[in-house]
Design a protein around this motif. Sequence first.
Motif, short mmCIF file in Angstrom:
data_model
loop_
_atom_site.label_atom_id
_atom_site.label_comp_id
_atom_site.label_asym_id
_atom_site.label_seq_id
_atom_site.Cartn_x
_atom_site.Cartn_y
_atom_site.Cartn_z
N TYR A 94 -3.17 -7.63 -3.85
CA TYR A 94 -4.15 -6.99 -4.73
C TYR A 94 -5.54 -7.55 -4.52
O TYR A 94 -6.54 -6.82 -4.53
CB TYR A 94 -3.72 -7.17 -6.19
N HIS A 98 -7.45 -4.46 -0.58
CA HIS A 98 -8.28 -3.35 -1.07
C HIS A 98 -9.58 -3.23 -0.27
O HIS A 98 -9.99 -2.13 0.10
CB HIS A 98 -8.57 -3.58 -2.55
N TYR A 99 -10.21 -4.35 -0.01
CA TYR A 99 -11.48 -4.33 0.71
C TYR A 99 -11.29 -4.45 2.23
O TYR A 99 -11.93 -3.75 3.00
CB TYR A 99 -12.38 -5.47 0.22
N THR A 102 -9.74 -1.23 3.97
CA THR A 102 -10.72 -0.13 3.94
C THR A 102 -11.83 -0.36 4.95
O THR A 102 -12.21 0.55 5.70
CB THR A 102 -11.31 0.01 2.54
N SER A 185 -7.62 4.59 -10.62
CA SER A 185 -7.48 3.43 -9.76
C SER A 185 -8.08 3.68 -8.38
O SER A 185 -7.55 4.47 -7.60
CB SER A 185 -6.00 3.06 -9.60
N HIS A 187 -8.15 1.32 -6.24
CA HIS A 187 -7.22 0.63 -5.34
C HIS A 187 -6.24 1.65 -4.74
O HIS A 187 -6.02 1.68 -3.53
CB HIS A 187 -6.44 -0.46 -6.10
N TRP A 190 -8.41 4.35 -2.59
CA TRP A 190 -8.86 3.88 -1.27
C TRP A 190 -7.68 3.68 -0.32
O TRP A 190 -7.82 3.89 0.88
CB TRP A 190 -9.63 2.56 -1.43
N ALA A 191 -6.53 3.26 -0.85
CA ALA A 191 -5.35 3.10 0.00
C ALA A 191 -4.90 4.45 0.57
O ALA A 191 -4.53 4.55 1.74
CB ALA A 191 -4.21 2.45 -0.79
N MET A 218 0.53 -0.47 -2.07
CA MET A 218 -0.61 -0.73 -2.94
C MET A 218 -0.35 -0.17 -4.34
O MET A 218 -0.64 -0.84 -5.36
CB MET A 218 -1.87 -0.08 -2.36
#
Length: 266
Positions: A94, A98-99, A102, A185, A187, A190-191, A218
């Motif tokens: 987590y 996420h970053y 991406t 979300s 998260h 973006w996933a 995710m």
Amino acid sequence: MTQSSQQTRRTEVVRSSGVPLGLKRGAIELTFLALLYVGYSASRLLASNDFAPARGRALDILTFEKSWRFAAESWLNDKFVQHDWLGLFGSYWYATTHYIATAVVLVWIYRRSVSEYVTARRALVFSTIIGLSFYLVMPTAPPRMISGMYVDVLSLHSASGWWSTDASAPKGLGGITNELAAFPSLHAGWALWVAIVLIRAGVPKIVQAVGLAYSVVMTIVIIGTGNHWVLDAVVGWLVVLAAFGGVIAWERRSPVVAHEDATIPV
């Protein structure tokens, strides 16, 4: 304009400026994405921190999920608490992917296909703006902040990582994050964006499957760690799908814009 004349024009621009066009474009893109991230962080700080209405919205979401029988937060959260290895894995996942995932996919698609990159970047930007708008208009508490019902898994493992007890913010920086940004979300959104980019790029099926698996993992992690409701993830997916759909439709209706973007040197 023919391809040779386009190449000549680009060469003249490079000679006149002394800086390769690809390098210039890369710097512009990095600056643009940096500004997006700053806006992402700043908008969270501008959101209301009034917990009472945020808790009320969270309980409304839980009631809605129970009425439709897809409230899986309690069961998943228990699993992440009962098994330390799972909780630790979920915490690192987590706080990291996420970053990183991406950004890696964004750079990769930039180098692979300019036209696909432009579409992917626009979809990422629009979906992020939509998500931030929700955070500003209707702050919503995550499950971990509903006292007595769920456990904050990242907080349990904060001694093993760089994050603090305030979501996934680095230690000492918990005060700069908005913890009432559960719905939708990003998260999860973006996933799914990562998976869609890989599929649209036409990579081998096994790589596409990895992208989809990343999106699924995710989603499980954000719910299991107590950071998002199931509905948060579902709406996060819908936001990204709507952003992609809107961007693709707009580009098809505006071929001139799409053509100009496709000539950007990589």
